[in-house]
Design a protein around this motif. Structure first.
Motif, PDB file in Angstrom:
ATOM      1  N   GLY A   1      45.357  38.174 -23.406  1.00 36.12           N
ATOM      2  CA  GLY A   1      45.196  39.197 -22.385  1.00 36.12           C
ATOM      3  C   GLY A   1      45.462  38.655 -20.999  1.00 36.12           C
ATOM      4  N   GLY A   2      45.155  39.472 -20.006  1.00 34.97           N
ATOM      5  CA  GLY A   2      45.372  39.093 -18.615  1.00 34.97           C
ATOM      6  C   GLY A   2      46.651  39.688 -18.068  1.00 34.97           C
ATOM      7  N   PRO A   3      46.837  39.536 -16.771  1.00 35.44           N
ATOM      8  CA  PRO A   3      48.033  40.075 -16.124  1.00 35.44           C
ATOM      9  C   PRO A   3      49.316  39.456 -16.687  1.00 35.44           C
ATOM     10  CG  PRO A   3      46.377  39.407 -14.504  1.00 35.44           C
ATOM     11  CD  PRO A   3      45.920  38.909 -15.825  1.00 35.44           C
ATOM     12  N   ASP A   4      50.352  40.272 -16.821  1.00 26.94           N
ATOM     13  CA  ASP A   4      51.627  39.808 -17.371  1.00 26.94           C
ATOM     14  C   ASP A   4      52.333  38.783 -16.485  1.00 26.94           C
ATOM     15  OD1 ASP A   4      51.333  41.425 -19.575  1.00 26.94           O
ATOM     16  OD2 ASP A   4      52.540  43.056 -18.740  1.00 26.94           O
ATOM     17  N   TRP A   5      52.134  38.859 -15.191  1.00 31.06           N
ATOM     18  CA  TRP A   5      52.869  37.994 -14.270  1.00 31.06           C
ATOM     19  C   TRP A   5      52.241  36.609 -14.109  1.00 31.06           C
ATOM     20  CZ3 TRP A   5      49.803  42.041 -12.751  1.00 31.06           C
ATOM     21  CH2 TRP A   5      48.734  41.738 -11.939  1.00 31.06           C
TER      22      TRP A   5
ATOM     23  N   CYS B   1      38.336  39.276 -16.451  1.00 26.24           N
ATOM     24  CA  CYS B   1      38.468  39.703 -15.060  1.00 26.24           C
ATOM     25  C   CYS B   1      39.154  38.615 -14.237  1.00 26.24           C
ATOM     26  CB  CYS B   1      37.109  40.029 -14.439  1.00 26.24           C
ATOM     27  SG  CYS B   1      36.012  38.606 -14.250  1.00 26.24           S
ATOM     28  N   ARG B   2      39.413  38.970 -12.984  1.00 27.21           N
ATOM     29  CA  ARG B   2      39.985  38.043 -12.015  1.00 27.21           C
ATOM     30  C   ARG B   2      39.068  38.021 -10.817  1.00 27.21           C
ATOM     31  NH1 ARG B   2      45.910  38.374  -9.341  1.00 27.21           N
ATOM     32  NH2 ARG B   2      46.313  37.116 -11.133  1.00 27.21           N
ATOM     33  N   THR B   3      38.819  36.824 -10.280  1.00 29.05           N
ATOM     34  CA  THR B   3      38.092  36.693  -9.023  1.00 29.05           C
ATOM     35  C   THR B   3      38.939  35.823  -8.101  1.00 29.05           C
ATOM     36  OG1 THR B   3      36.863  34.767  -9.863  1.00 29.05           O
ATOM     37  CG2 THR B   3      35.799  36.936 -10.064  1.00 29.05           C
TER      38      THR B   3
ATOM     39  N   GLU C   1      29.546  27.101 -27.936  1.00 26.21           N
ATOM     40  CA  GLU C   1      28.186  27.311 -27.448  1.00 26.21           C
ATOM     41  C   GLU C   1      28.049  26.933 -25.969  1.00 26.21           C
ATOM     42  OE1 GLU C   1      28.838  25.446 -30.276  1.00 26.21           O
ATOM     43  OE2 GLU C   1      28.442  27.121 -31.625  1.00 26.21           O
ATOM     44  N   SER C   2      28.650  25.828 -25.573  1.00 23.68           N
ATOM     45  CA  SER C   2      28.500  25.382 -24.187  1.00 23.68           C
ATOM     46  C   SER C   2      29.487  26.044 -23.231  1.00 23.68           C
ATOM     47  CB  SER C   2      28.633  23.862 -24.099  1.00 23.68           C
ATOM     48  OG  SER C   2      29.957  23.459 -24.392  1.00 23.68           O
ATOM     49  N   GLU C   3      30.578  26.574 -23.760  1.00 28.12           N
ATOM     50  CA  GLU C   3      31.572  27.243 -22.916  1.00 28.12           C
ATOM     51  C   GLU C   3      31.996  28.582 -23.519  1.00 28.12           C
ATOM     52  OE1 GLU C   3      34.688  24.902 -20.830  1.00 28.12           O
ATOM     53  OE2 GLU C   3      34.029  23.319 -22.204  1.00 28.12           O
ATOM     54  N   PRO C   4      31.087  29.573 -23.540  1.00 25.41           N
ATOM     55  CA  PRO C   4      31.486  30.878 -24.061  1.00 25.41           C
ATOM     56  C   PRO C   4      32.416  31.616 -23.098  1.00 25.41           C
ATOM     57  CG  PRO C   4      29.251  30.986 -23.230  1.00 25.41           C
ATOM     58  CD  PRO C   4      29.689  29.540 -23.156  1.00 25.41           C
ATOM     59  N   LYS C   5      32.513  31.101 -21.865  1.00 22.55           N
ATOM     60  CA  LYS C   5      33.412  31.665 -20.851  1.00 22.55           C
ATOM     61  C   LYS C   5      34.225  30.528 -20.254  1.00 22.55           C
ATOM     62  CE  LYS C   5      30.020  35.106 -19.465  1.00 22.55           C
ATOM     63  NZ  LYS C   5      29.241  35.649 -18.354  1.00 22.55           N
ATOM     64  N   VAL C   6      35.472  30.819 -19.903  1.00 23.51           N
ATOM     65  CA  VAL C   6      36.284  29.843 -19.175  1.00 23.51           C
ATOM     66  C   VAL C   6      36.933  30.549 -17.998  1.00 23.51           C
ATOM     67  CG1 VAL C   6      36.769  28.343 -21.142  1.00 23.51           C
ATOM     68  CG2 VAL C   6      38.338  30.191 -20.627  1.00 23.51           C
ATOM     69  N   LYS C   7      37.188  29.785 -16.945  1.00 21.21           N
ATOM     70  CA  LYS C   7      37.941  30.320 -15.811  1.00 21.21           C
ATOM     71  C   LYS C   7      39.039  29.332 -15.473  1.00 21.21           C
ATOM     72  CE  LYS C   7      35.038  28.853 -11.932  1.00 21.21           C
ATOM     73  NZ  LYS C   7      34.281  29.324 -10.783  1.00 21.21           N
ATOM     74  N   ILE C   8      40.211  29.898 -15.218  1.00 22.49           N
ATOM     75  CA  ILE C   8      41.403  29.090 -14.983  1.00 22.49           C
ATOM     76  C   ILE C   8      41.937  29.427 -13.600  1.00 22.49           C
ATOM     77  CG2 ILE C   8      43.743  28.598 -15.763  1.00 22.49           C
ATOM     78  CD1 ILE C   8      42.787  29.494 -18.575  1.00 22.49           C
ATOM     79  N   LEU C   9      42.108  28.416 -12.779  1.00 23.43           N
ATOM     80  CA  LEU C   9      42.644  28.611 -11.435  1.00 23.43           C
ATOM     81  C   LEU C   9      44.134  28.920 -11.517  1.00 23.43           C
ATOM     82  CD1 LEU C   9      42.140  28.569  -8.388  1.00 23.43           C
ATOM     83  CD2 LEU C   9      42.642  26.113  -8.439  1.00 23.43           C
ATOM     84  N   CYS C  10      44.521  30.054 -10.959  1.00 26.25           N
ATOM     85  CA  CYS C  10      45.927  30.488 -10.911  1.00 26.25           C
ATOM     86  C   CYS C  10      46.227  30.912  -9.488  1.00 26.25           C
ATOM     87  CB  CYS C  10      46.172  31.645 -11.874  1.00 26.25           C
ATOM     88  SG  CYS C  10      45.940  31.228 -13.592  1.00 26.25           S
TER      89      CYS C  10
END
Length: 86
Positions: A26-30, A80-82, A43-52
């Motif tokens: 998923g996520g934006p196509d571009w 989501c995006r932040t 268990e320790s990382e059920p979420k990840v965030k990637i700097l783009c």
């Protein structure tokens, strides 16, 4: 032959880096998001965030698994995006 080609890959931490490979979906196509990402564990990382660029793309473990290039991986879905604060 040692029979290693007959063994199913284990969905455990990889031996070399002690991490777990997961699929990102998923996520934006571009945005060029890699198909596979490394986490220490579900268990320790059920979420990840990637700097783009100037934003973070957030992914959450979906609870599902999918086969990619012959191996089964946990699937993280885009959530989501932040933006980076100045």
């Amino acid at each position: 032959m040692d029979g290693s080609a007959d063994r199913k890959p284990e969905p455990e931490a990889s031996k070399a880096s002690n991490s777990l490979s997961v699929l990102l979906r998923g996520g934006p196509d571009w945005i060029a998001i890699p198909d596979v990402w490394e986490v220490s564990s579900l268990e320790s990382e059920p979420k990840v965030k990637i700097l783009c660029g100037n934003a973070y793309e957030h992914f959450v473990f979906s609870g599902l698994y999918s086969v990619h290039e012959g191996e089964e991986f946990p699937v993280y879905r885009w959530s989501c995006r932040t933006y980076v604060a100045e």
